[in-house]
Design a protein around this motif. Structure first.
Motif, PDB file in Angstrom:
ATOM      1  N   PHE A 631       0.807  -1.221   0.000  1.00  0.00           N
ATOM      2  CA  PHE A 631       0.000   0.000   0.000  1.00  0.00           C
ATOM      3  C   PHE A 631       0.845   1.278   0.000  1.00  0.00           C
ATOM      4  N   ARG A 632       2.123   1.136  -0.291  1.00  0.00           N
ATOM      5  CA  ARG A 632       2.969   2.321  -0.458  1.00  0.00           C
ATOM      6  C   ARG A 632       2.943   2.743  -1.914  1.00  0.00           C
ATOM      7  N   PRO A 633       2.735   4.038  -2.193  1.00  0.00           N
ATOM      8  CA  PRO A 633       2.721   4.487  -3.593  1.00  0.00           C
ATOM      9  C   PRO A 633       4.046   4.188  -4.281  1.00  0.00           C
ATOM     10  N   PHE A 634       3.947   3.867  -5.568  1.00  0.00           N
ATOM     11  CA  PHE A 634       5.099   3.666  -6.445  1.00  0.00           C
ATOM     12  C   PHE A 634       5.894   2.402  -6.101  1.00  0.00           C
ATOM     13  N   GLN A 635       5.252   1.453  -5.397  1.00  0.00           N
ATOM     14  CA  GLN A 635       5.851   0.145  -5.151  1.00  0.00           C
ATOM     15  C   GLN A 635       4.990  -0.888  -5.874  1.00  0.00           C
ATOM     16  N   SER A 636       5.561  -1.611  -6.844  1.00  0.00           N
ATOM     17  CA  SER A 636       4.768  -2.527  -7.657  1.00  0.00           C
ATOM     18  C   SER A 636       5.577  -3.772  -7.978  1.00  0.00           C
TER      19      SER A 636
END
Length: 699
Positions: A631-636
Motif C-alpha cells: 500500500f505504499r505508492p510507487f511500489q509494484s
C-alpha cells in the motif's frame, strides 16, 4: 487632630496584627515549634490596639491586655530559642524568661494599687515604668543572645523575628524611660507606639514566612506605582485641605466661598490630571528609576509577553499584530509597525497595530539597511538618529519618512538563526524617555523570541502548502494510473479491431467498450474538478451484484471475469468511489493472472457487513511485501507498474468507512476483500440515533 491620628494609628495596628496572624496561620512554616505562640502574641496585640481605641488608655482592661501582650511576646522570645534546641541546652534562657514573666506579672498588683486611688500616684507610675524598663532590658538581652548565639542556618531563619522583637522592645525601653523620668507618657509617643507595633507585627510575620536565606521585602512594581500614586494624591488633598482651613479662619462669606472653590478646584485638577497617560508614565518611570535596581520586572514582563503571543483563541488580532503589541507593551509604546523582507531584500509594511494614521511608503526600508539589521542586530534609537549619532554606518540608509515623524521612537530587528524575519517600529511612549542598556537588552531578547514565533508560523504555512501540493500530486498519480489502464484497454481494442473489424458482434462490443472508456475519462475529469474536497461522503445504497456485472462487462473484451454470489447484497457507501476501487483491484488481478485464467468476483455477507472479493490465481505476494510495500505508492511487482492501484483502492474504501483485507500466498494467488456495512444494519443504527439519511436507491 492628635486624637484622630492616634485612633487611626491604633486601628491600623489592629488590622496589621490580625492580617499578620492570618498570614502566619495559613502560610507560615508549620514545622516551627514557636508558630502557635507567635499567632497568639499577634492576636493579643491586635486586641490591645482595639481596646486603646474603644477605652481610655488608663482603663484596667486596657492595661490588663498590655500585660498579656508583653507576657505573650516574652513567651514567643523563649520559644524562638527552640528552633535550634537552645531552650534546653542553655541554662540561663529559661530562668531569665521566667524572671521577666514574673516582673511583668507584678504589674497586676501595681494596677490594683493605682485603681484604688482617684488620681494616679506618681510613685506607682514610676514603679510601673521601672518594671517595664527591666522587662525591656531583659528582653533585649535575650534577643541579642537569640541571634548572636544562633548557628548560621538558624540566623537565616531568625533574622526577621529578631529584628521585629528588637524594634518592639527598644521602643518600649525608650517609652518607659521617658515615663519614668517625667512621671507620665506623652501623647505623641503613645500614638507612635501603635505604628511600632504594626511594623513589628509585619516584620514578625515575614519572619514566619521565611524558609531560606536572603528574604527581602520586594514589593512589586505595580504595588509601588499604586502606592506612590495614592501617596501623591493624599499629599495633594492634605495640602488643599490645609489651605482651605487657613482660608476658613478668615471672616465673612468670601472666606467660605473661597474655601469651597479651592476644594472644587482640587477635585477637578485631580480628575483631569491623574488619568493622564503622560503623568502616569512619568510617575511609573520615577518609581522604577529610583526604587528598584532594574527598571523592568522581568517575570511579569515575560508572563505578559507570553500571554499576548498565546492569546490567539480569544483575540481577533493576527499573529503579526500580537507580535507588535507584545513588544510595545514592554516599553509602554502605544502603537507600532511590522516591516517584513520582500523578494528583493527590502522591508515593506506587513502589519500595523494602533497606527493607522502614519503613511508608510513602499519599500519602507532599503535592503542595505536590512543587511545592517541582520548582520549587526542593531536596535535603532531615533533620538540618536535625529542627533546624527550612528554605530554601523546606518544613517545614510535610513529613509526620510522615519526621521521626519517625531512619533517614531525605535526600530527593533527580529532575528532568527541570524536571519532577519522583520523589523518592528515602535511609537514614542506617553512619557518620553531615551533608551538605555536595559531597554536594548530586553528588546533584543524579545525580538529574538518574536522572530522564532514568526519563523514557526512561516514554517507551518509552508508545510500546509506542501501538504496541499502533495495531495495534488497524489491525485495526479492516481489519474496517471487510471489513464495507463485506459490506454492499455484502448491498445488491446485497437489490436483486436485489426483482426475482427468485419465481425458485427465485435463492432457492437467495441462500441460498448468505447462508451465505457469515455465514461471513465469523464470520471477522471470530475475527480480532478473535486480537488481538495473530501471523498467517500456521499452515502447511498449499493447493490454489489449489479455493480459487479457492470465491471465484468467493462473488462469482457480484455480478460475473462466471473461473478459468484449467494444472492442480493446491498451495502452503504459511495457508488462511484466503490466502483473505482473494485475496478482497480480487478485490473490488478488481471495483470497478475496468467493469460486465459479467469478473475473471480465473489459476493456475500457476514453478520452486519457485506463483502465483495476479487480473487486471482497469479503468482501471489509475500507477507513481507503485503506488510511493508503493497500500500505504499510507487511500489509494484509488475513491470512498468505505478504501484498506485492498491493504495488508491484502500484510501477510497477507508473514506467510505469500509475495510480492505488482503490474503495472498506466493505461487497460488491473492484475494482482496472489500467490506462495507449492510444497508439494513446501517438503517437500524441510523434509527437508533434519530436519523435516516441513507439513500434507498441502488446505484
Amino acid at each position: 487632630m492628635a486624637q484622630l491620628l492616634t485612633l487611626l494609628l491604633f486601628g491600623a495596628g489592629a488590622v496589621v496584627c490580625a492580617l499578620s496572624a492570618i498570614a502566619v496561620a495559613k502560610m507560615g512554616d508549620s514545622q516551627r515549634s514557636d508558630r502557635f505562640a507567635g499567632i497568639t502574641a499577634l492576636l493579643v496585640s491586635g486586641v490591645w490596639c482595639l481596646l486603646v481605641i474603644t477605652l481610655p488608655p488608663s482603663s484596667s482592661l486596657t492595661q490588663f491586655y498590655e500585660i498579656l501582650r508583653n507576657l505573650a511576646w516574652i513567651f514567643v522570645l523563649f520559644r524562638l530559642f527552640a528552633n535550634d534546641g537552645r531552650d534546653e541546652s542553655l541554662a540561663l534562657v529559661r530562668p531569665v524568661a521566667v524572671a521577666l514573666g514574673l516582673v511583668e506579672f507584678l504589674q497586676f498588683f501595681l494596677i490594683a494599687i493605682a485603681s484604688a486611688e482617684p488620681q494616679p500616684v506618681a510613685a506607682v507610675v514610676q514603679m510601673m515604668a521601672l518594671f517595664r524598663i527591666l522587662v525591656a532590658v531583659g528582653a533585649l538581652l535575650l534577643v541579642h543572645n537569640l541571634y548572636g548565639g544562633a548557628a548560621t542556618s538558624s540566623r537565616r531563619l531568625l533574622a526577621w523575628n529578631s529584628a521585629a522583637l528588637a524594634l518592639f522592645w527598644l521602643f518600649e525601653l525608650n517609652l518607659y524611660t521617658v515615663a519614668y523620668l517625667s512621671g507620665k507618657t506623652t501623647v505623641q509617643l503613645g500614638a507612635l507606639r501603635a505604628a511600632v507595633v504594626a511594623v513589628s507585627a509585619a516584620m514578625f510575620a515575614f519572619g514566619y514566612l521565611q524558609k531560606s536565606a536572603g528574604l527581602r521585602f520586594k514589593p512589586s512594581r505595580a504595588m509601588t506605582f499604586s502606592t506612590l500614586s495614592i501617596a501623591l494624591t493624599g499629599f495633594y488633598f492634605l495640602a488643599m485641605v490645609a489651605l482651605s482651613d487657613r482660608v476658613a479662619r478668615a471672616s465673612g462669606d468670601l472666606a467660605h466661598v473661597t474655601q469651597v472653590g479651592i476644594l472644587l478646584l482640587a477635585a477637578i485638577i485631580v480628575a483631569l490630571w491623574l488619568p493622564s497617560p503622560r503623568l502616569r508614565g512619568s510617575l511609573r518611570l520615577l518609581a522604577l528609576k529610583h526604587l528598584f535596581k532594574h527598571r523592568y520586572d522581568y517575570r511579569n514582563e515575560w508572563i505578559r509577553f507570553t500571554n499576548t503571543m498565546a492569546n490567539a483563541a480569544s483575540d481577533t488580532a493576527s499573529l503579526q499584530q500580537r507580535a507588535i503589541q507584545s513588544l510595545a507593551d514592554i516599553t509602554d509604546s502605544g502603537a507600532g509597525l511590522l516591516l517584513a523582507p520582500d523578494e528583493t531584500g527590502s522591508l515593506t509594511l506587513a502589519e500595523r497595530w494602533r497606527w493607522d494614521a502614519i503613511d508608510v511608503p513602499a519599500p519602507a526600508m532599503p535592503s542595505a539597511l536590512a543587511r545592517i539589521f541582520e548582520g549587526e542586530g542593531l536596535i535603532l534609537d531615533f533620538g540618536e538618529v535625529r542627533a546624527g549619532i550612528e554605530h554601523h554606518g546606518e544613517l545614510q540608509h535610513i529613509p526620510e519618512w522615519l526621521v521626519a515623524d517625531p512619533q517614531i521612537w525605535s526600530a527593533v530587528p527580529l532575528l532568527h538563526s541570524e536571519r532577519l524575519m522583520g523589523v518592528i517600529v515602535l511609537a514614542r511612549p506617553a512619557a518620553p524617555r531615551r533608551l538605555d542598556w536595559e531597554d536594548f537588552d530586553l528588546l533584543a531578547i524579545s525580538g529574538q523570541q518574536l522572530a522564532s514565533y514568526l519563523a514557526e508560523n512561516a514554517s507551518h504555512e509552508a508545510l500546509q502548502e506542501a501538504a496541499r501540493f502533495d495531495e495534488f500530486n497524489r491525485r495526479m498519480a492516481f489519474v496517471m494510473h487510471d489513464i495507463k489502464n485506459l490506454s492499455s484497454q484502448m491498445g488491446l481494442l485497437a489490436r483486436n479491431a485489426e483482426k475482427h473489424a468485419e465481425n458485427p458482434e465485435f463492432r457492437k462490443d467495441m462500441v460498448v467498450t468505447l462508451r465505457n472508456s469515455t465514461d471513465k475519462l469523464d470520471g477522471l475529469v470530475r475527480r480532478l474538478g473535486r480537488y481538495g474536497t473530501p471523498r467517500g461522503e456521499r452515502r447511498q445504497a449499493i447493490e454489489l451484484k449489479r455493480m459487479a456485472r457492470d465491471i465484468r462487462l467493462r473488462f469482457a473484451e480484455t480478460h475473462p471475469v466471473e461473478i459468484q454470489s449467494n444472492g442480493e447484497c446491498v451495502v452503504v457507501g459511495d457508488a462511484e468511489c466503490l466502483d473505482q476501487a473494485i475496478s482497480h483491484l480487478v485490473q490488478n488481478a488481471i495483470d497478475a493472472s496468467p493469460e486465459g485464467h479467469q478473475v473471480l468476483m465473489e459476493i456475500g455477507s457476514t453478520g452486519l457487513r457485506g463483502e465483495i472479493s476479487v480473487i486471482d490465481t497469479g503468482k501471489g505476494m509475500s507477507a513481507q511485501f503485503i506488510r511493508t510495500e503493497l500500500f505504499r505508492p510507487f511500489q509494484s511487482t509488475k513491470d512498468n507498474g505505478f504501484g498506485i492501484g492498491a493504495c488508491e483502492a484502500r484510501e477510497l474504501v477507508h473514506a467510505m468507512g469500509g475495510r480492505l483485507h488482503v490474503q495472498s500466498r506466493e505461487g497460488l494467488g491473492s484475494r482482496f476483500t472489500v467490506s462495507l456495512p449492510l444497508a439494513e444494519a446501517a438503517r437500524l443504527i441510523e434509527r437508533q440515533h434519530g436519523t435516516d439519511d441513507v439513500d434507498e436507491r441502488a446505484a
